[in-house]
Write a protein that holds these residues in place. Sequence first.
Motif, mmCIF file in Angstrom:
data_model
loop_
_atom_site.group_PDB
_atom_site.id
_atom_site.type_symbol
_atom_site.label_atom_id
_atom_site.label_comp_id
_atom_site.label_asym_id
_atom_site.label_seq_id
_atom_site.Cartn_x
_atom_site.Cartn_y
_atom_site.Cartn_z
ATOM 1 N N CYS A 423 38.436 -9.823 7.040
ATOM 2 C CA CYS A 423 39.207 -11.064 6.936
ATOM 3 C C CYS A 423 38.442 -12.069 6.078
ATOM 4 O O CYS A 423 37.311 -11.816 5.649
ATOM 5 N N ARG A 549 40.413 -21.713 8.925
ATOM 6 C CA ARG A 549 41.397 -20.801 9.503
ATOM 7 C C ARG A 549 41.107 -19.406 8.976
ATOM 8 O O ARG A 549 40.749 -19.226 7.807
ATOM 9 N N TYR A 551 42.112 -15.667 7.795
ATOM 10 C CA TYR A 551 43.237 -14.984 7.149
ATOM 11 C C TYR A 551 42.954 -13.483 7.109
ATOM 12 O O TYR A 551 41.825 -13.064 6.869
ATOM 13 N N GLU A 552 43.993 -12.683 7.331
ATOM 14 C CA GLU A 552 43.855 -11.234 7.248
ATOM 15 C C GLU A 552 44.491 -10.723 5.963
ATOM 16 O O GLU A 552 45.448 -11.316 5.457
ATOM 17 N N TYR A 621 46.431 -12.840 1.344
ATOM 18 C CA TYR A 621 46.012 -13.053 2.728
ATOM 19 C C TYR A 621 47.045 -13.889 3.483
ATOM 20 O O TYR A 621 47.742 -14.719 2.898
ATOM 21 N N ARG A 622 47.125 -13.661 4.785
ATOM 22 C CA ARG A 622 48.036 -14.380 5.671
ATOM 23 C C ARG A 622 47.253 -14.863 6.885
ATOM 24 O O ARG A 622 46.364 -14.158 7.378
ATOM 25 N N PRO A 623 47.548 -16.089 7.387
ATOM 26 C CA PRO A 623 46.834 -16.559 8.584
ATOM 27 C C PRO A 623 46.962 -15.579 9.738
ATOM 28 O O PRO A 623 48.044 -15.027 9.990
ATOM 29 N N SER A 628 41.509 -16.209 16.593
ATOM 30 C CA SER A 628 40.817 -15.802 15.369
ATOM 31 C C SER A 628 39.777 -14.735 15.679
ATOM 32 O O SER A 628 38.948 -14.911 16.580
#
Length: 652
Positions: A423, A549, A551-552, A621-623, A628
């Motif tokens: 991530c 934050r 992100y994956e 990437y998306r949150p 987390s």
Amino acid sequence: MRTLNLGILAHVDAGKTSLTERLLHAAGVIDEIGSVDDGNTQTDSLALERQRGITIKSAVVSFVIGDTSVNLIDTPGHPDFIAEVERVLNVLDGAVLVVSAVEGVQAQTRVLMRTLRRLGIPTLVFVNKIDRRGARYDGLLDDLAAKLSVPVVAMGSVTGLGTGGASFAPFADAPGLLDVLADHGEELVAAYVADEGSVSCKRLRAELVAQTGQALVHPVFFGSAITGAGVDALIAGVRELLPAAQGDPGGPVSGTVFKVERGPAGEKITYVRMFSGTVRTRDRLRFTGGQEGKVTAISVFDHGSAAHRQEVAAGQLARLWGLTDIQIWDTIGEPPKGAAEGHFAPPTLETVVLPARTADNGALHLALAQLAEQDPLIGLRQDDLRQEVSVSLYGEVQKEVIQATLLNDFGLDVTFRETTTICVERPIGAGSAFELIGKDPNPFLATVGLRAEPGPPGSGVEFRLEVELGSLPYSFMKTIEETVHETLLQGLHGWQVIDCVVTLTHSGYWARQSHMGGVFDKSMSSTAGDFRNLTPLVLMAALKRAGTRVYEPMHRFTLELPADTLGPALPVLARLGAVPRTQASSLIEGEIPAARVHELEQRLPGLTRGEGVLETAFDGYRPVRGPSPERPRTDHNPLDRKEYLLHVVRRV
């Protein structure tokens, strides 16, 4: 003699390496055709390549057809090794894209053609396996045009399709050729009108050569690498339709490094494509980063082997010895004109490599460092606290390659922990922090103030100054900048921080002090170490106030499947976290977490009766949804001031 640097590309198992063997045999380079199944092919030299029947590392061989010397590069077809393919593409003059007449256009075929189009590489299509049951002709031509979204033109017809006696007969006058060429040939259309509806075959052929050379149209040949059908026609097409290498041997030296390997004695061997100029033995070369090296030996690919020469000129591929500090993708001399930058998707997986014997820890790290040198996209992450090292990956097959290479080349037996997703972190807002020299609780002889805030998507990390350039000695300023980049490899949750702007807001130092005898007094003088140790504390304090934050990585996917399997497939996609964007009766497009792609690939045959075709590619990437994920830190944790200072200065 003309030189053509040619790449052969394909989806895995389309017959790419078999075609390479057939071409070498037809050119008289080898007496017997090797077999992928028997593990005796010319270009698959690694033990694992022979064992698995797949190409892992690009290999170069040379042969002559007529007045053209061809340097042929056999590239991997497995998606896990797409980075190896992309490195090679940037040194090619032309390519042959191999497609199976049975399986047709597959996921990797589309990925490869998209990349070839983006780079503007002239490409011929060779439809292989016309002797296999289930081979297609007309329907496959339609699929090539529709699924690859490129203009194609058949260069001949097939008889005996799907039988051992299948053959390919080149067209004297390809039907439909004028219609295909007219889209980009205004002069051709004008000539057609002027000649009252007729254009000579010679004029059509010349236009075909021109448009193929500009990657505007893609001629399609059919044949069989196993029986040799159609291969002579393909060879003639390569010689006639693909443009030769350009470049001035007397111009300034300019080349690109596309491969690095180690020789039997551990010496570094550099594979380079020369775009301009001439390099000779004992020349001193400047390459990326201001480094220099002296060429101690040269071998040029010629007539099926690499022969030692005193020089290599523009247009040629060669191996160079003596450049100990050079890396893949470095530029030799001047950057090539119009050279494309690498468009490498980042590895999205990582795993911890564990030696079977604890005593091999040091040797393992050295061996992995050499592998990373040959493939810079295999990133290493050293954890000194736990005495472990992680490697980043594109897929599970790479683990097997790394394991086999470590055992065969270095005598190291290793295992792996479970593969995890890599991530990233991005700042949420802006945060600032500073510590002043001589003011508690700052134990260092340095003043550093930093502000961290979000940067544009895809910008990486940008370092800016809000202090006067001369307020610090250059070495101290450079130390702060380097430490900022190093510190942001691990954010608040342990992941690399990207798309972040860091601004130096405060700076100060104590000038060099000496005792009466002229002896330097470190206790009264700032050093680079003070700034190197203080910067992580200030930066992480600023980042904590800004917040981050996690992100994956996400892949976009296209899934073709039988219409009656759409209903059962949708719930499975939902459970895997996939988000469909468009949907039709037999096609789904959307995005899916990179961590779930492998599972989808494994479940696809059962979901679609083996008829589903999945294409995926990294898409950003998306949150992360939910809590987390945390990544164990490998540093002394500047987020914990007490722990950090105990390790750095042995006091709180």
